[in-house]
Design a protein around this motif. Sequence first.
Motif, PDB file in Angstrom:
ATOM      1  N   PHE A 112       0.828  -1.208   0.000  1.00  0.00           N
ATOM      2  CA  PHE A 112       0.000   0.000   0.000  1.00  0.00           C
ATOM      3  C   PHE A 112       0.863   1.260   0.000  1.00  0.00           C
ATOM      4  CE2 PHE A 112      -3.727  -2.438   1.592  1.00  0.00           C
ATOM      5  CZ  PHE A 112      -4.681  -1.896   0.753  1.00  0.00           C
ATOM      6  N   MET A 113       2.048   1.141   0.578  1.00  0.00           N
ATOM      7  CA  MET A 113       2.919   2.307   0.730  1.00  0.00           C
ATOM      8  C   MET A 113       3.706   2.628  -0.529  1.00  0.00           C
ATOM      9  SD  MET A 113       4.338   1.354   4.550  1.00  0.00           S
ATOM     10  CE  MET A 113       3.215   0.856   5.851  1.00  0.00           C
ATOM     11  N   GLY A 114       3.478   1.896  -1.593  1.00  0.00           N
ATOM     12  CA  GLY A 114       4.121   2.234  -2.859  1.00  0.00           C
ATOM     13  C   GLY A 114       4.942   1.135  -3.493  1.00  0.00           C
ATOM     14  N   TRP A 115       5.085  -0.010  -2.816  1.00  0.00           N
ATOM     15  CA  TRP A 115       5.892  -1.084  -3.402  1.00  0.00           C
ATOM     16  C   TRP A 115       4.985  -1.929  -4.305  1.00  0.00           C
ATOM     17  CZ3 TRP A 115      10.076  -3.981  -0.084  1.00  0.00           C
ATOM     18  CH2 TRP A 115      11.075  -4.458  -0.940  1.00  0.00           C
ATOM     19  N   ASP A 116       4.461  -1.284  -5.340  1.00  0.00           N
ATOM     20  CA  ASP A 116       3.612  -1.955  -6.312  1.00  0.00           C
ATOM     21  C   ASP A 116       4.119  -1.619  -7.717  1.00  0.00           C
ATOM     22  OD1 ASP A 116       2.246   0.504  -7.404  1.00  0.00           O
ATOM     23  OD2 ASP A 116       1.572   0.650  -5.318  1.00  0.00           O
ATOM     24  N   CYS A 117       3.495  -2.204  -8.708  1.00  0.00           N
ATOM     25  CA  CYS A 117       3.973  -2.008 -10.086  1.00  0.00           C
ATOM     26  C   CYS A 117       2.960  -1.275 -10.938  1.00  0.00           C
ATOM     27  CB  CYS A 117       4.314  -3.358 -10.714  1.00  0.00           C
ATOM     28  SG  CYS A 117       2.874  -4.450 -10.902  1.00  0.00           S
ATOM     29  N   ILE A 118       2.048  -0.547 -10.324  1.00  0.00           N
ATOM     30  CA  ILE A 118       1.006   0.145 -11.082  1.00  0.00           C
ATOM     31  C   ILE A 118       1.619   1.109 -12.097  1.00  0.00           C
ATOM     32  CG2 ILE A 118      -0.890   1.803 -10.893  1.00  0.00           C
ATOM     33  CD1 ILE A 118      -1.639   0.505  -8.255  1.00  0.00           C
ATOM     34  N   CYS A 119       2.685   1.761 -11.720  1.00  0.00           N
ATOM     35  CA  CYS A 119       3.336   2.728 -12.622  1.00  0.00           C
ATOM     36  C   CYS A 119       4.595   2.166 -13.266  1.00  0.00           C
ATOM     37  CB  CYS A 119       3.674   4.001 -11.843  1.00  0.00           C
ATOM     38  SG  CYS A 119       2.219   4.861 -11.202  1.00  0.00           S
ATOM     39  N   ASP A 120       4.817   0.882 -13.115  1.00  0.00           N
ATOM     40  CA  ASP A 120       6.008   0.243 -13.695  1.00  0.00           C
ATOM     41  C   ASP A 120       5.629  -1.174 -14.117  1.00  0.00           C
ATOM     42  OD1 ASP A 120       8.539  -0.453 -14.488  1.00  0.00           O
ATOM     43  OD2 ASP A 120       9.396  -0.509 -12.470  1.00  0.00           O
ATOM     44  N   LEU A 121       4.903  -1.276 -15.223  1.00  0.00           N
ATOM     45  CA  LEU A 121       4.312  -2.545 -15.637  1.00  0.00           C
ATOM     46  C   LEU A 121       5.350  -3.633 -15.896  1.00  0.00           C
ATOM     47  CD1 LEU A 121       1.481  -1.330 -18.053  1.00  0.00           C
ATOM     48  CD2 LEU A 121       1.292  -2.017 -15.654  1.00  0.00           C
ATOM     49  N   ASP A 122       6.521  -3.246 -16.379  1.00  0.00           N
ATOM     50  CA  ASP A 122       7.538  -4.254 -16.676  1.00  0.00           C
ATOM     51  C   ASP A 122       8.081  -4.928 -15.421  1.00  0.00           C
ATOM     52  OD1 ASP A 122       7.336  -3.825 -19.391  1.00  0.00           O
ATOM     53  OD2 ASP A 122       8.891  -2.281 -19.423  1.00  0.00           O
ATOM     54  N   ALA A 123       7.822  -4.323 -14.253  1.00  0.00           N
ATOM     55  CA  ALA A 123       8.302  -4.895 -12.999  1.00  0.00           C
ATOM     56  C   ALA A 123       7.245  -5.762 -12.321  1.00  0.00           C
ATOM     57  CB  ALA A 123       8.743  -3.782 -12.044  1.00  0.00           C
ATOM     58  N   CYS A 124       6.061  -5.914 -12.960  1.00  0.00           N
ATOM     59  CA  CYS A 124       4.973  -6.671 -12.344  1.00  0.00           C
ATOM     60  C   CYS A 124       5.299  -8.156 -12.291  1.00  0.00           C
ATOM     61  CB  CYS A 124       3.674  -6.465 -13.123  1.00  0.00           C
ATOM     62  SG  CYS A 124       2.946  -4.828 -12.918  1.00  0.00           S
ATOM     63  N   SER A 125       4.888  -8.790 -11.196  1.00  0.00           N
ATOM     64  CA  SER A 125       5.066 -10.231 -11.059  1.00  0.00           C
ATOM     65  C   SER A 125       3.934 -10.958 -11.777  1.00  0.00           C
ATOM     66  CB  SER A 125       5.088 -10.618  -9.577  1.00  0.00           C
ATOM     67  OG  SER A 125       3.840 -10.299  -8.978  1.00  0.00           O
ATOM     68  N   ILE A 126       4.033 -12.275 -11.839  1.00  0.00           N
ATOM     69  CA  ILE A 126       3.007 -13.073 -12.508  1.00  0.00           C
ATOM     70  C   ILE A 126       1.986 -13.595 -11.497  1.00  0.00           C
ATOM     71  CG2 ILE A 126       2.572 -15.127 -13.894  1.00  0.00           C
ATOM     72  CD1 ILE A 126       5.353 -14.851 -15.049  1.00  0.00           C
ATOM     73  N   THR A 127       2.457 -14.117 -10.368  1.00  0.00           N
ATOM     74  CA  THR A 127       1.542 -14.694  -9.381  1.00  0.00           C
ATOM     75  C   THR A 127       0.687 -13.631  -8.702  1.00  0.00           C
ATOM     76  OG1 THR A 127       3.343 -14.620  -7.761  1.00  0.00           O
ATOM     77  CG2 THR A 127       2.982 -16.703  -8.931  1.00  0.00           C
ATOM     78  N   ALA A 128       1.229 -12.436  -8.515  1.00  0.00           N
ATOM     79  CA  ALA A 128       0.488 -11.323  -7.904  1.00  0.00           C
ATOM     80  C   ALA A 128       0.704 -10.095  -8.792  1.00  0.00           C
ATOM     81  CB  ALA A 128       0.974 -11.059  -6.485  1.00  0.00           C
ATOM     82  N   PRO A 129      -0.103  -9.948  -9.840  1.00  0.00           N
ATOM     83  CA  PRO A 129       0.191  -8.988 -10.916  1.00  0.00           C
ATOM     84  C   PRO A 129       0.263  -7.519 -10.539  1.00  0.00           C
ATOM     85  CG  PRO A 129      -1.362 -10.640 -11.678  1.00  0.00           C
ATOM     86  CD  PRO A 129      -1.222 -10.822 -10.195  1.00  0.00           C
ATOM     87  N   LEU A 130      -0.157  -7.122  -9.330  1.00  0.00           N
ATOM     88  CA  LEU A 130      -0.018  -5.725  -8.929  1.00  0.00           C
ATOM     89  C   LEU A 130       1.177  -5.518  -8.007  1.00  0.00           C
ATOM     90  CD1 LEU A 130      -3.049  -5.799  -9.959  1.00  0.00           C
ATOM     91  CD2 LEU A 130      -3.408  -3.841  -8.456  1.00  0.00           C
ATOM     92  N   TYR A 131       1.865  -6.592  -7.639  1.00  0.00           N
ATOM     93  CA  TYR A 131       3.063  -6.504  -6.810  1.00  0.00           C
ATOM     94  C   TYR A 131       4.303  -6.483  -7.697  1.00  0.00           C
ATOM     95  CZ  TYR A 131       0.570  -7.734  -2.468  1.00  0.00           C
ATOM     96  OH  TYR A 131      -0.268  -7.751  -1.370  1.00  0.00           O
ATOM     97  N   LYS A 132       5.275  -5.714  -7.277  1.00  0.00           N
ATOM     98  CA  LYS A 132       6.564  -5.745  -7.971  1.00  0.00           C
ATOM     99  C   LYS A 132       7.283  -7.064  -7.683  1.00  0.00           C
ATOM    100  CE  LYS A 132       8.041  -0.964  -8.713  1.00  0.00           C
ATOM    101  NZ  LYS A 132       9.092   0.052  -8.418  1.00  0.00           N
ATOM    102  N   ARG A 133       8.039  -7.515  -8.678  1.00  0.00           N
ATOM    103  CA  ARG A 133       8.832  -8.722  -8.465  1.00  0.00           C
ATOM    104  C   ARG A 133       9.819  -8.538  -7.326  1.00  0.00           C
ATOM    105  NH1 ARG A 133       8.955  -8.551 -14.118  1.00  0.00           N
ATOM    106  NH2 ARG A 133      11.057  -7.662 -14.020  1.00  0.00           N
ATOM    107  N   SER A 134      10.344  -7.337  -7.170  1.00  0.00           N
ATOM    108  CA  SER A 134      11.318  -7.089  -6.105  1.00  0.00           C
ATOM    109  C   SER A 134      10.682  -7.280  -4.737  1.00  0.00           C
ATOM    110  CB  SER A 134      11.893  -5.672  -6.228  1.00  0.00           C
ATOM    111  OG  SER A 134      10.862  -4.692  -6.198  1.00  0.00           O
ATOM    112  N   PHE A 135       9.392  -6.924  -4.597  1.00  0.00           N
ATOM    113  CA  PHE A 135       8.713  -7.129  -3.322  1.00  0.00           C
ATOM    114  C   PHE A 135       8.542  -8.613  -3.039  1.00  0.00           C
ATOM    115  CE2 PHE A 135       4.705  -8.016  -1.064  1.00  0.00           C
ATOM    116  CZ  PHE A 135       5.030  -7.473   0.167  1.00  0.00           C
ATOM    117  N   LEU A 136       8.140  -9.394  -4.049  1.00  0.00           N
ATOM    118  CA  LEU A 136       7.976 -10.831  -3.845  1.00  0.00           C
ATOM    119  C   LEU A 136       9.293 -11.487  -3.469  1.00  0.00           C
ATOM    120  CD1 LEU A 136       5.499 -12.110  -6.601  1.00  0.00           C
ATOM    121  CD2 LEU A 136       5.042 -11.350  -4.268  1.00  0.00           C
ATOM    122  N   ALA A 137      10.384 -11.070  -4.129  1.00  0.00           N
ATOM    123  CA  ALA A 137      11.699 -11.635  -3.803  1.00  0.00           C
ATOM    124  C   ALA A 137      12.089 -11.292  -2.366  1.00  0.00           C
ATOM    125  CB  ALA A 137      12.748 -11.113  -4.779  1.00  0.00           C
TER     126      ALA A 137
END
Length: 348
Positions: A164-189
């Motif tokens: 919620f605090m900004g670690w999402d990929c709404i403004c950076d689509l290329d960084a979106c994960s597959i399992t959770a498409p609104l989360y950045k891959r860096s957050f999942l890692a």
Amino acid sequence: MQHCENYDKPVQFFYNYSGKYITDDWSTRDYVVLGVGLTVCVIVILSNILVITAIIINRNFHFPIYYLLGNMAAADLFAGVSYVNLLFHTGPYTIGLSKHQWFVRGALVDMSLMASVANLLAVAVERHQTIFTMQLHSSMSNRRVGLLILGIWAVAVFMGLVPFMGWDCICDLDACSITAPLYKRSFLAFWAMLNLIMFSIMVAMYARIFVYVHRRCRSRPALDVDQLNYETVINLMKTVAIVLGAFVICWTPGLVILLLDGLNCKGCQVLKYEKYCLALAECNSLVNPIIYSYRDEDMRKTFKQILCFLCRTEGDQQGELSPVEFKKRDGSKRSSLRLPLFSSSSTG
């Protein structure tokens, strides 16, 4: 959440972009998943309420380790509720979600996991302290235990709100994960690595405890005035270790899937195994009450007393009370809890 040109896009847009396609058509599989999932969640919620109730009413359990195990049951109860919410906001339901609802859905599951992991870490530290001093219970005050539990939930809430605090990929689509498409891959890692590291720390602590206990058993004399207390300490430690082992087994596959997704593993087919890993993780919240009832005779007896009380019928009521006496550590009677037992009786 950040504001950009993608901010007003629906959730389905991010799913389609990441390659995790969703539809609003219900299949037989969707109905089966919903039915089985709800059944498991109801059992999870009721069984963990039973554990919490047992710890509250039985004074034998009014010690730090059991308060922490009770908090573990509260985390499992919360997990059951979060999975119910997930079931009604996943599959074909996902298309109708707003981004806010989607993030709340994910945050609830993340909070339940972090609460469980942080609580298990606290239990590992408490057992490490007591085993090396060969005490059955730690000297931690109730106030400190309460503050520790509050701290565990504060950390869980904070970690759940991180996206919620900004670690999402709404403004950076290329960084979106597959399992959770609104989360950045860096957050999942980060999320997966954090939990796996905590798993490793807890396993290492228990390995050290087992090595210490093994060496102590070999050096102890055959006759020991503290034999009973010693065996009780070891049995309780084994129960907690089994709880940890079950947690690691149930959650590690899912965390590995998230880690592979976070590392952008193209050929790992994470979507193929995602649902199975989530189902396995959900089952963990059901396992702990089974472990307690199997390993702890006092817990098992308290469960029976509660269930007998709940299953009574008006026609079976009697005035007789069955005392359940609890003892102090020195063996003397401390107090008794009287629960009504009901049996059928015939009238002339």
